[in-house]
Design a protein around this motif. Structure first.
Motif, PDB file in Angstrom:
ATOM      1  N   UNK A 109       0.887  -1.114  -0.337  1.00  0.00           N
ATOM      2  CA  UNK A 109      -0.297   0.084  -0.181  1.00  0.00           C
ATOM      3  C   UNK A 109       0.994   1.735  -0.170  1.00  0.00           C
ATOM      4  N   UNK A 110       1.772   1.217   1.252  1.00  0.00           N
ATOM      5  CA  UNK A 110       2.334   2.421   1.467  1.00  0.00           C
ATOM      6  C   UNK A 110       3.000   2.566  -0.440  1.00  0.00           C
ATOM      7  N   UNK A 111       4.320   1.929  -0.546  1.00  0.00           N
ATOM      8  CA  UNK A 111       5.132   2.471  -1.538  1.00  0.00           C
ATOM      9  C   UNK A 111       4.419   3.210  -3.192  1.00  0.00           C
ATOM     10  N   UNK A 112       2.849   3.153  -3.152  1.00  0.00           N
ATOM     11  CA  UNK A 112       2.013   3.502  -3.957  1.00  0.00           C
ATOM     12  C   UNK A 112       1.451   4.839  -4.150  1.00  0.00           C
ATOM     13  N   UNK A 113       1.490   5.288  -3.068  1.00  0.00           N
ATOM     14  CA  UNK A 113       1.021   6.722  -2.464  1.00  0.00           C
ATOM     15  C   UNK A 113       2.383   7.719  -1.519  1.00  0.00           C
ATOM     16  N   UNK A 114       3.630   6.605  -1.913  1.00  0.00           N
ATOM     17  CA  UNK A 114       5.211   7.756  -1.341  1.00  0.00           C
ATOM     18  C   UNK A 114       4.928   9.167  -1.707  1.00  0.00           C
ATOM     19  N   UNK A 115       5.334  10.209  -1.124  1.00  0.00           N
ATOM     20  CA  UNK A 115       5.753  11.487  -1.778  1.00  0.00           C
ATOM     21  C   UNK A 115       6.422  11.534  -3.109  1.00  0.00           C
ATOM     22  N   UNK A 116       7.430  10.417  -3.077  1.00  0.00           N
ATOM     23  CA  UNK A 116       8.713  10.938  -3.999  1.00  0.00           C
ATOM     24  C   UNK A 116       7.558  10.681  -5.269  1.00  0.00           C
ATOM     25  N   UNK A 117       6.465   9.515  -5.429  1.00  0.00           N
ATOM     26  CA  UNK A 117       5.728   8.770  -6.712  1.00  0.00           C
ATOM     27  C   UNK A 117       5.343   9.797  -6.731  1.00  0.00           C
ATOM     28  N   UNK A 118       4.568  10.435  -5.809  1.00  0.00           N
ATOM     29  CA  UNK A 118       3.583  11.287  -6.287  1.00  0.00           C
ATOM     30  C   UNK A 118       4.160  13.019  -6.585  1.00  0.00           C
ATOM     31  N   UNK A 119       5.487  13.416  -6.212  1.00  0.00           N
ATOM     32  CA  UNK A 119       5.742  14.181  -6.624  1.00  0.00           C
ATOM     33  C   UNK A 119       6.230  13.760  -7.913  1.00  0.00           C
ATOM     34  N   UNK A 120       6.932  12.731  -8.641  1.00  0.00           N
ATOM     35  CA  UNK A 120       7.237  12.479 -10.048  1.00  0.00           C
ATOM     36  C   UNK A 120       5.905  12.620 -11.317  1.00  0.00           C
ATOM     37  N   UNK A 121       5.164  12.321 -10.340  1.00  0.00           N
ATOM     38  CA  UNK A 121       3.420  12.502 -11.356  1.00  0.00           C
ATOM     39  C   UNK A 121       3.779  13.537 -12.136  1.00  0.00           C
ATOM     40  N   UNK A 122       3.722  14.400 -10.887  1.00  0.00           N
ATOM     41  CA  UNK A 122       3.386  16.383 -10.425  1.00  0.00           C
ATOM     42  C   UNK A 122       4.682  16.430 -11.546  1.00  0.00           C
ATOM     43  N   UNK A 123       5.667  16.292 -11.413  1.00  0.00           N
ATOM     44  CA  UNK A 123       7.259  17.001 -12.216  1.00  0.00           C
ATOM     45  C   UNK A 123       7.283  16.686 -13.297  1.00  0.00           C
ATOM     46  N   UNK A 124       7.522  15.281 -13.634  1.00  0.00           N
ATOM     47  CA  UNK A 124       7.600  14.337 -14.504  1.00  0.00           C
ATOM     48  C   UNK A 124       6.730  13.984 -15.483  1.00  0.00           C
ATOM     49  N   UNK A 125       5.136  13.914 -15.377  1.00  0.00           N
ATOM     50  CA  UNK A 125       4.698  13.651 -15.942  1.00  0.00           C
ATOM     51  C   UNK A 125       3.659  14.407 -16.079  1.00  0.00           C
ATOM     52  N   UNK A 126       3.566  15.471 -15.118  1.00  0.00           N
ATOM     53  CA  UNK A 126       2.472  15.935 -15.128  1.00  0.00           C
ATOM     54  C   UNK A 126       0.859  15.727 -15.011  1.00  0.00           C
ATOM     55  N   UNK A 127       0.639  14.252 -14.150  1.00  0.00           N
ATOM     56  CA  UNK A 127      -0.443  13.848 -13.647  1.00  0.00           C
ATOM     57  C   UNK A 127      -1.413  14.730 -13.000  1.00  0.00           C
ATOM     58  N   UNK A 128      -2.811  15.277 -13.934  1.00  0.00           N
ATOM     59  CA  UNK A 128      -3.635  16.308 -12.881  1.00  0.00           C
ATOM     60  C   UNK A 128      -3.689  15.936 -11.537  1.00  0.00           C
ATOM     61  N   UNK A 129      -3.916  16.767 -10.307  1.00  0.00           N
ATOM     62  CA  UNK A 129      -4.564  15.896  -9.377  1.00  0.00           C
ATOM     63  C   UNK A 129      -5.693  15.247  -9.265  1.00  0.00           C
ATOM     64  N   UNK A 130      -6.577  15.608  -9.853  1.00  0.00           N
ATOM     65  CA  UNK A 130      -7.836  14.298  -9.885  1.00  0.00           C
ATOM     66  C   UNK A 130      -7.424  13.053 -10.382  1.00  0.00           C
ATOM     67  N   UNK A 131      -6.630  13.228 -11.087  1.00  0.00           N
ATOM     68  CA  UNK A 131      -5.923  11.806 -11.691  1.00  0.00           C
ATOM     69  C   UNK A 131      -4.548  11.046 -10.357  1.00  0.00           C
TER      70      UNK A 131
END
Length: 218
Positions: A109-131
């Motif tokens: 559970x935890x690794x899939x909502x870890x801060x660095x995963x979410x930061x990668x989604x945001x900063x590298x892939x520009x995934x919208x917040x809702x997604x």
């Protein structure tokens, strides 16, 4: 004479939260060194801390000159070096069950909502917040559903995850439920998890480890 314990921690890190609970359950004195995971671009990336923990993650526990990383490894180390009160039951089969419950949280559970995963989604892939939110909630919901079934379906579950004394699995469960509330996951489908959490949080060891009770709490 026991060496001093120093925990490098971030108040809202669920991995550091696990270790704080374990240290408290064992009645150990320790000093906290805050490592802010967002401020200054993430203090975990500073050269001095990276030299201590090459993964640039929290927690890190220093036991005298010994440096330990990874929350479950730290908790197992504490169990082996300070065995009482125990975080694992005596029988091998029971220990395996508790480890499986703990790893369900800490590894699945935890690794899939870890801060660095979410930061990668945001900063590298520009995934919208809702997604990003959908991603977090999907994996939490799936993991908690399995955990609820595992705990509700056996007499080995007592007041806590295993029997009537808190242990390794409870150290992992409570921080993950804290995370779930941060992300507004509906916890109504998980009555067993909520019941165990309430029993845990009634204990001073868990209460003292709460994020809001940490010296670096924002």
């Amino acid at each position: 004479m026991q060496q001093a314990l120093t925990l490098y921690s971030y108040w809202r890190s669920s991995a550091a939260y696990r270790v704080r609970i374990g240290l408290n359950l064992k009645g150990l004195d320790y000093a906290i060194v805050p490592v802010h995971l967002v401020r200054d671009g993430g203090q975990q990336h500073a050269p001095a801390y990276a030299a201590l923990n090459p993964q640039e993650l929290v927690p890190t526990l220093c036991d005298g000159e010994r440096v330990l990383t990874q929350s479950l490894a730290i908790l197992e180390y504490l169990e082996e070096t300070r065995p009482q009160p125990a975080l694992l039951p005596a029988a091998a089969g029971d220990r395996a069950r508790v480890r499986a419950l703990a790893q369900l949280v800490a590894c699945d559970i935890h690794p899939l909502n870890n801060l660095r995963v979410l930061q990668f989604f945001d900063q590298e892939w520009h995934v919208p917040q809702s997604e990003r939110d959908d991603w977090i909630l999907h994996w939490m919901r799936m993991g908690f559903s399995a955990l609820e079934t595992a705990l509700a379906g056996t007499a080995q579950t007592g007041r806590f995850c295993h029997g009537d004394a808190p242990g390794l699995a409870d150290c992992c469960l409570v921080p993950q439920l804290y995370n779930a509330r941060r992300f507004r996951l509906d916890l109504d489908p998980f009555p067993t998890l909520r019941r165990i959490e309430a029993a845990c949080l009634a204990l001073p060891a868990f209460d003292a480890a709460r994020p809001e009770n940490q010296p670096d709490a924002a």
